[in-house]
Design a protein around this motif. Structure first.
Motif, mmCIF file in Angstrom:
data_model
loop_
_atom_site.group_PDB
_atom_site.id
_atom_site.type_symbol
_atom_site.label_atom_id
_atom_site.label_comp_id
_atom_site.label_asym_id
_atom_site.label_seq_id
_atom_site.Cartn_x
_atom_site.Cartn_y
_atom_site.Cartn_z
ATOM 1 N N VAL A 17 -2.331 14.065 1.002
ATOM 2 C CA VAL A 17 -1.842 13.232 -0.100
ATOM 3 C C VAL A 17 -0.353 12.923 0.080
ATOM 4 O O VAL A 17 0.090 11.809 -0.210
ATOM 5 C CB VAL A 17 -2.140 13.865 -1.485
ATOM 6 N N THR A 20 -0.174 10.123 2.622
ATOM 7 C CA THR A 20 -0.632 8.861 2.027
ATOM 8 C C THR A 20 0.432 8.283 1.099
ATOM 9 O O THR A 20 0.744 7.090 1.162
ATOM 10 C CB THR A 20 -1.951 9.069 1.267
ATOM 11 N N GLU A 43 -4.368 1.431 -6.172
ATOM 12 C CA GLU A 43 -5.763 1.599 -5.744
ATOM 13 C C GLU A 43 -5.878 2.526 -4.531
ATOM 14 O O GLU A 43 -6.826 3.311 -4.428
ATOM 15 C CB GLU A 43 -6.365 0.223 -5.427
ATOM 16 N N GLU A 44 -4.919 2.460 -3.627
ATOM 17 C CA GLU A 44 -4.973 3.285 -2.411
ATOM 18 C C GLU A 44 -4.933 4.779 -2.708
ATOM 19 O O GLU A 44 -5.330 5.593 -1.873
ATOM 20 C CB GLU A 44 -3.801 2.955 -1.465
ATOM 21 N N SER A 46 -6.441 6.128 -5.491
ATOM 22 C CA SER A 46 -7.458 6.411 -6.503
ATOM 23 C C SER A 46 -8.295 7.651 -6.187
ATOM 24 O O SER A 46 -8.913 8.223 -7.085
ATOM 25 C CB SER A 46 -8.370 5.197 -6.707
ATOM 26 N N ALA A 47 -8.290 8.099 -4.946
ATOM 27 C CA ALA A 47 -9.053 9.301 -4.577
ATOM 28 C C ALA A 47 -8.342 10.579 -5.026
ATOM 29 O O ALA A 47 -8.936 11.660 -4.996
ATOM 30 C CB ALA A 47 -9.266 9.342 -3.065
ATOM 31 N N TYR A 48 -7.082 10.463 -5.436
ATOM 32 C CA TYR A 48 -6.288 11.626 -5.821
ATOM 33 C C TYR A 48 -6.032 11.619 -7.319
ATOM 34 O O TYR A 48 -5.883 10.575 -7.936
ATOM 35 C CB TYR A 48 -4.938 11.626 -5.093
ATOM 36 N N SER A 49 -5.933 12.806 -7.887
ATOM 37 C CA SER A 49 -5.617 12.914 -9.313
ATOM 38 C C SER A 49 -4.128 12.671 -9.526
ATOM 39 O O SER A 49 -3.326 12.750 -8.587
ATOM 40 C CB SER A 49 -5.978 14.308 -9.833
#
Length: 67
Positions: A17, A20, A43-44, A46-49
């Motif tokens: 993270v 990223t 949006e990039e 969105s997989a992380y809280s």
């Protein structure tokens, strides 16, 4: 097609993270990232809280990234 001017982020022991977040901050100059809220809505990521993004940014800042 990848951005030919994109800055690659070396691992340097960072978490996924952190890499990223730093990659986005260094390559999306059209957006100001002055707060966690600014970058957390992308949006990039969105997989992380929100907490993961916040912690990643705190650790990057503690390590003096981005310069």
């Amino acid at each position: 097609m990848p951005n030919p001017n994109a800055i690659d982020v070396p691992n340097l022991g960072f978490s996924e993270v952190q890499i990223t977040v730093l990659h986005i901050m260094m390559n999306k100059e059209e957006i100001d990232y002055s707060t966690v809220d600014d970058i957390a809505r992308l949006e990039e990521l969105s997989a992380y809280s929100y907490e993961e993004i916040r912690d990643a940014m705190f650790k990057l800042k503690k390590q003096r990234f981005p310069p």
